[in-house]
Design a protein around this motif. Structure first.
Motif, PDB file in Angstrom:
ATOM      1  N   ALA A 153       0.697  -1.232   0.061  1.00  0.00           N
ATOM      2  CA  ALA A 153      -0.081   0.079   0.103  1.00  0.00           C
ATOM      3  C   ALA A 153       0.830   1.271  -0.063  1.00  0.00           C
ATOM      4  O   ALA A 153       2.054   1.193   0.320  1.00  0.00           O
ATOM      5  N   ASN A 154       0.460   2.223  -0.720  1.00  0.00           N
ATOM      6  CA  ASN A 154       0.980   3.659  -0.730  1.00  0.00           C
ATOM      7  C   ASN A 154       0.695   4.484   0.543  1.00  0.00           C
ATOM      8  O   ASN A 154       1.604   5.477   0.722  1.00  0.00           O
ATOM      9  N   GLU A 155      -0.343   4.274   1.118  1.00  0.00           N
ATOM     10  CA  GLU A 155      -0.927   5.118   2.037  1.00  0.00           C
ATOM     11  C   GLU A 155      -1.170   4.265   3.602  1.00  0.00           C
ATOM     12  O   GLU A 155      -1.366   3.251   3.280  1.00  0.00           O
ATOM     13  N   LEU A 156      -1.191   5.101   4.549  1.00  0.00           N
ATOM     14  CA  LEU A 156      -1.232   4.518   5.885  1.00  0.00           C
ATOM     15  C   LEU A 156      -2.779   4.067   5.801  1.00  0.00           C
ATOM     16  O   LEU A 156      -3.266   3.054   6.344  1.00  0.00           O
ATOM     17  N   ILE A 157      -3.742   4.956   5.558  1.00  0.00           N
ATOM     18  CA  ILE A 157      -5.081   4.727   5.504  1.00  0.00           C
ATOM     19  C   ILE A 157      -5.409   4.856   3.879  1.00  0.00           C
ATOM     20  O   ILE A 157      -5.512   5.895   3.342  1.00  0.00           O
ATOM     21  N   GLU A 158      -5.867   3.875   3.419  1.00  0.00           N
ATOM     22  CA  GLU A 158      -6.082   4.001   2.110  1.00  0.00           C
ATOM     23  C   GLU A 158      -7.514   3.596   1.760  1.00  0.00           C
ATOM     24  O   GLU A 158      -8.072   2.541   2.183  1.00  0.00           O
ATOM     25  N   GLU A 159      -8.097   4.200   0.747  1.00  0.00           N
ATOM     26  CA  GLU A 159      -9.419   4.039   0.317  1.00  0.00           C
ATOM     27  C   GLU A 159      -9.632   2.587  -0.506  1.00  0.00           C
ATOM     28  O   GLU A 159      -8.979   2.391  -1.379  1.00  0.00           O
ATOM     29  N   THR A 207     -12.104  -0.061  -2.774  1.00  0.00           N
ATOM     30  CA  THR A 207     -13.408   0.149  -4.077  1.00  0.00           C
ATOM     31  C   THR A 207     -14.488   0.293  -3.516  1.00  0.00           C
ATOM     32  O   THR A 207     -15.238   0.892  -4.396  1.00  0.00           O
ATOM     33  N   THR A 208     -15.125   0.191  -2.438  1.00  0.00           N
ATOM     34  CA  THR A 208     -16.182   0.527  -1.729  1.00  0.00           C
ATOM     35  C   THR A 208     -16.312   1.813  -1.236  1.00  0.00           C
ATOM     36  O   THR A 208     -15.138   2.289  -0.521  1.00  0.00           O
ATOM     37  N   LYS A 209     -17.240   2.558  -1.646  1.00  0.00           N
ATOM     38  CA  LYS A 209     -17.322   3.916  -0.829  1.00  0.00           C
ATOM     39  C   LYS A 209     -17.306   4.004   0.466  1.00  0.00           C
ATOM     40  O   LYS A 209     -17.992   3.423   1.163  1.00  0.00           O
ATOM     41  N   ASN A 210     -16.627   4.972   0.915  1.00  0.00           N
ATOM     42  CA  ASN A 210     -16.492   5.624   2.380  1.00  0.00           C
ATOM     43  C   ASN A 210     -15.851   3.983   3.253  1.00  0.00           C
ATOM     44  O   ASN A 210     -15.921   4.091   4.455  1.00  0.00           O
ATOM     45  N   ASN A 211     -15.179   3.101   2.450  1.00  0.00           N
ATOM     46  CA  ASN A 211     -14.545   2.171   3.235  1.00  0.00           C
ATOM     47  C   ASN A 211     -13.045   2.273   2.914  1.00  0.00           C
ATOM     48  O   ASN A 211     -12.633   2.545   1.977  1.00  0.00           O
ATOM     49  N   PHE A 212     -12.550   2.413   4.234  1.00  0.00           N
ATOM     50  CA  PHE A 212     -11.012   2.396   4.387  1.00  0.00           C
ATOM     51  C   PHE A 212     -10.318   1.341   4.757  1.00  0.00           C
ATOM     52  O   PHE A 212     -10.836   0.692   5.997  1.00  0.00           O
ATOM     53  N   HIS A 213      -8.908   1.203   4.736  1.00  0.00           N
ATOM     54  CA  HIS A 213      -8.241   0.191   5.185  1.00  0.00           C
ATOM     55  C   HIS A 213      -7.041   0.885   6.006  1.00  0.00           C
ATOM     56  O   HIS A 213      -6.340   1.821   5.550  1.00  0.00           O
ATOM     57  N   LEU A 214      -6.681   0.344   7.200  1.00  0.00           N
ATOM     58  CA  LEU A 214      -5.330   0.598   7.892  1.00  0.00           C
ATOM     59  C   LEU A 214      -4.573  -0.282   7.614  1.00  0.00           C
ATOM     60  O   LEU A 214      -4.459  -1.261   7.908  1.00  0.00           O
ATOM     61  N   THR A 215      -3.321  -0.009   6.741  1.00  0.00           N
ATOM     62  CA  THR A 215      -2.556  -0.858   6.218  1.00  0.00           C
ATOM     63  C   THR A 215      -1.235  -1.172   6.816  1.00  0.00           C
ATOM     64  O   THR A 215      -0.541  -2.151   6.498  1.00  0.00           O
ATOM     65  N   GLU A 216      -1.071  -0.776   8.043  1.00  0.00           N
ATOM     66  CA  GLU A 216       0.072  -1.077   8.851  1.00  0.00           C
ATOM     67  C   GLU A 216      -0.314  -0.902  10.306  1.00  0.00           C
ATOM     68  O   GLU A 216      -1.199  -0.339  10.756  1.00  0.00           O
ATOM     69  N   ARG A 217       0.325  -1.683  11.050  1.00  0.00           N
ATOM     70  CA  ARG A 217       0.475  -1.460  12.502  1.00  0.00           C
ATOM     71  C   ARG A 217       1.021  -0.025  12.723  1.00  0.00           C
ATOM     72  O   ARG A 217       1.950   0.397  12.266  1.00  0.00           O
ATOM     73  N   LEU A 218       0.417   0.418  13.720  1.00  0.00           N
ATOM     74  CA  LEU A 218       0.621   2.047  14.063  1.00  0.00           C
ATOM     75  C   LEU A 218       1.888   2.092  14.863  1.00  0.00           C
ATOM     76  O   LEU A 218       1.923   1.374  16.089  1.00  0.00           O
ATOM     77  N   THR A 219       2.940   3.058  14.450  1.00  0.00           N
ATOM     78  CA  THR A 219       4.000   3.259  15.387  1.00  0.00           C
ATOM     79  C   THR A 219       4.238   4.967  15.375  1.00  0.00           C
ATOM     80  O   THR A 219       3.499   5.623  14.568  1.00  0.00           O
ATOM     81  N   ILE A 220       4.853   5.325  16.295  1.00  0.00           N
ATOM     82  CA  ILE A 220       5.303   6.798  16.231  1.00  0.00           C
ATOM     83  C   ILE A 220       5.523   7.327  14.973  1.00  0.00           C
ATOM     84  O   ILE A 220       5.307   8.193  14.448  1.00  0.00           O
ATOM     85  N   GLN A 221       6.670   6.466  14.255  1.00  0.00           N
ATOM     86  CA  GLN A 221       7.240   7.003  12.794  1.00  0.00           C
ATOM     87  C   GLN A 221       6.277   7.102  12.085  1.00  0.00           C
ATOM     88  O   GLN A 221       6.126   8.160  11.327  1.00  0.00           O
ATOM     89  N   ASN A 222       5.185   5.940  11.678  1.00  0.00           N
ATOM     90  CA  ASN A 222       4.439   6.144  10.775  1.00  0.00           C
ATOM     91  C   ASN A 222       3.277   7.035  11.021  1.00  0.00           C
ATOM     92  O   ASN A 222       2.778   7.515   9.998  1.00  0.00           O
ATOM     93  N   THR A 223       2.905   7.281  12.000  1.00  0.00           N
ATOM     94  CA  THR A 223       1.820   8.268  12.278  1.00  0.00           C
ATOM     95  C   THR A 223       2.164   9.605  12.020  1.00  0.00           C
ATOM     96  O   THR A 223       1.410  10.262  11.546  1.00  0.00           O
ATOM     97  N   VAL A 224       3.486   9.836  12.443  1.00  0.00           N
ATOM     98  CA  VAL A 224       4.007  11.325  12.140  1.00  0.00           C
ATOM     99  C   VAL A 224       4.189  11.460  10.540  1.00  0.00           C
ATOM    100  O   VAL A 224       3.745  12.314  10.025  1.00  0.00           O
ATOM    101  N   ALA A 225       5.231  10.451   9.967  1.00  0.00           N
ATOM    102  CA  ALA A 225       5.527  10.645   8.630  1.00  0.00           C
ATOM    103  C   ALA A 225       4.202  10.575   7.662  1.00  0.00           C
ATOM    104  O   ALA A 225       4.316  10.901   6.663  1.00  0.00           O
ATOM    105  N   GLU A 226       3.287   9.700   7.980  1.00  0.00           N
ATOM    106  CA  GLU A 226       1.975   9.550   7.061  1.00  0.00           C
ATOM    107  C   GLU A 226       0.986  10.380   7.385  1.00  0.00           C
ATOM    108  O   GLU A 226      -0.326  10.564   6.971  1.00  0.00           O
TER     109      GLU A 226
END
Length: 428
Positions: A325-331, A333-352
């Motif tokens: 995935a290219n983004e941490l929260i990625e849309e 194909t279904t409208k208004n449905n999103f995926h959290l594509t990684e486990r959250l860390t301090i690094q990716n929450t700030v960077a993304e």
């Protein structure tokens, strides 16, 4: 020629099917008893040879039809060598709105100018992409540009720098066009009992500052107060300032114990959005086996569970780890449905920019957060915008691929028609 889906070549084993049918289908054989065959001469007539030839030709055509279908499924592409250009200029689409830059472009003699946009279309092509592009995401695709040197003219907006700095095996010269727009304007107001809080944005290319001023509703500077806005007199000028919406946002976080860390990060982001966006956000946490109310109205459901995601009819974020995935929260194909594509860390929450991403999902276009972004004209320096250069050798050939699927369909149609005609003539 190359194949995009080579695994489909296993289907070539199906070519054995017509061969097996041909071997088994020899027709009804009838034995005729005669008195003596001593004086019968065995000979191969021209007609019998023709029959055998037609049978083999039909077998070949039927196997060819199957083979062409399999090759089509494998998505064949024909390689075409392309020549490198000496230098390519890429232009940020936002600059097309500035007459001064367009005049500057007309005075230059450029080789191969293109838009700095997805697919890097020709400069003459019309492009309609509102907003600031993701500079670093586009930089990762610069391998598609066959050029010895690349120069990017960019607006250099801070909001266009998202994610980690890319490392690409290609030198890129970034030219940031100066942006000296100054902002000093009221963007919103909010009532607090007998007082009114005013929000003003002040900024330039280096900073964007949100300032607040609290006035009594009886302050002489307030000319009129309506349901959706107020009129303010200041320095002999009148300003119409819209009120922020009072709607309360309802968010539910349903989580298993293994995702407790994600729950904490998301809760902190929602708290920050509520404070910065000046809009109340009520967060309900449903832990482990606690009962989840299906019909309760919600603006956002964050589903941090392995169980199937319930359909609530509004925005939903569910855990679905995806290393590609290219983004941490990625849309999805279904409208208004999103995926959290990684486990959250301090690094990716700030960077993304997790908080900004959630704010886009929750806050309406007239929220304080969105209003501030409209007046954010900060520019990143050229040195900070530049991508990292990879010294690793990359085996890259300057080639392009041509889709030959339409030609395959044409050949397949001709072969199919030939097979049907021959089959009808031979009654096979």
């Amino acid at each position: 020629m190359t194949l995009l889906q080579p695994t489909y070549l296993w289907a070539l084993l199906s070519l054995a099917v017509p061969l097996v049918i041909h071997l088994l289908n020899k027709g009804d054989v009838r034995t005729v008893k005669v008195g003596s065959v001593k004086y019968l001469k065995e000979f191969d007539t021209k007609q019998s040879r023709k029959i055998r030839l037609n049978e083999l030709l039909l077998l070949f055509l039927r196997m060819l039809i199957l083979g062409l279908l399999v090759i089509y499924l494998a998505e064949p592409r024909w390689k075409k060598d392309t020549e490198k250009t000496r230098i390519t200029y890429l232009i940020d689409p936002i600059l097309a709105q500035e007459e001064s830059f367009l005049s500057f472009m007309d005075g230059l003699t450029m080789e191969n100018p293109r838009w700095f946009s997805k697919g890097f279309p020709e400069y003459e092509a019309e492009i309609d992409e509102p907003g600031t592009p993701n500079y670093w995401q586009l930089a990762q695709q610069l391998g598609e540009v066959s050029s010895d040197s690349i120069v990017v003219f960019a607006k250099g907006m801070v909001e266009g720098v998202k994610g980690p700095r890319p490392k690409i095996p290609q030198n890129v010269d970034w030219v940031v066009i100066d942006n000296e727009q100054k902002v000093d304007t009221y963007i919103a107001a909010k009532k607090f009992g007998d007082s009114v809080r005013l929000f003003k944005v002040k900024g330039n290319s280096q900073l964007t500052d949100l300032q607040t001023t609290t006035l009594s509703q009886n302050d002489r500077r307030i000319v009129t107060t309506k349901q959706d806005s107020l009129e303010l007199e200041e320095a002999d000028e009148n300003f119409k300032i819209p009120f922020l919406k009072e709607d309360t946002l309802n968010v539910t976080i349903a989580f298993d114990k293994k995702y407790e860390r994600e729950m904490q990060y998301l809760s902190a982001s929602l708290k920050a959005i509520g404070q910065y966006g000046m809009q109340e956000i009520q967060v309900e946490k449903v832990e482990d086996n606690a009962e989840f109310e299906q019909g309760k109205p919600r603006d956002l459901l964050i589903w941090l569970k392995e169980a199937p995601v319930p359909n609530i009819g509004s925005a939903t974020i569910a855990v679905a780890q995806d290393s590609l995935a290219n983004e941490l929260i990625e849309e999805t194909t279904t409208k208004n449905n999103f995926h959290l594509t990684e486990r959250l860390t301090i690094q990716n929450t700030v960077a993304e920019s997790l908080t900004n991403t959630l704010a886009k999902l929750l806050l309406s276009s007239d929220s304080l957060n969105q209003k501030v972004k409209e007046y954010d004209h900060r520019v990143i320096p050229e040195a900070e915008l530049a991508t990292n250069f990879s010294t690793e050798k990359v085996d890259r050939k300057d080639i392009r691929y041509m889709d030959i699927s339409p030609w395959l369909w044409l050949v397949l149609a001709l072969v199919l028609v030939t097979e049907r005609i021959l089959s009808k003539l031979r009654k096979q």
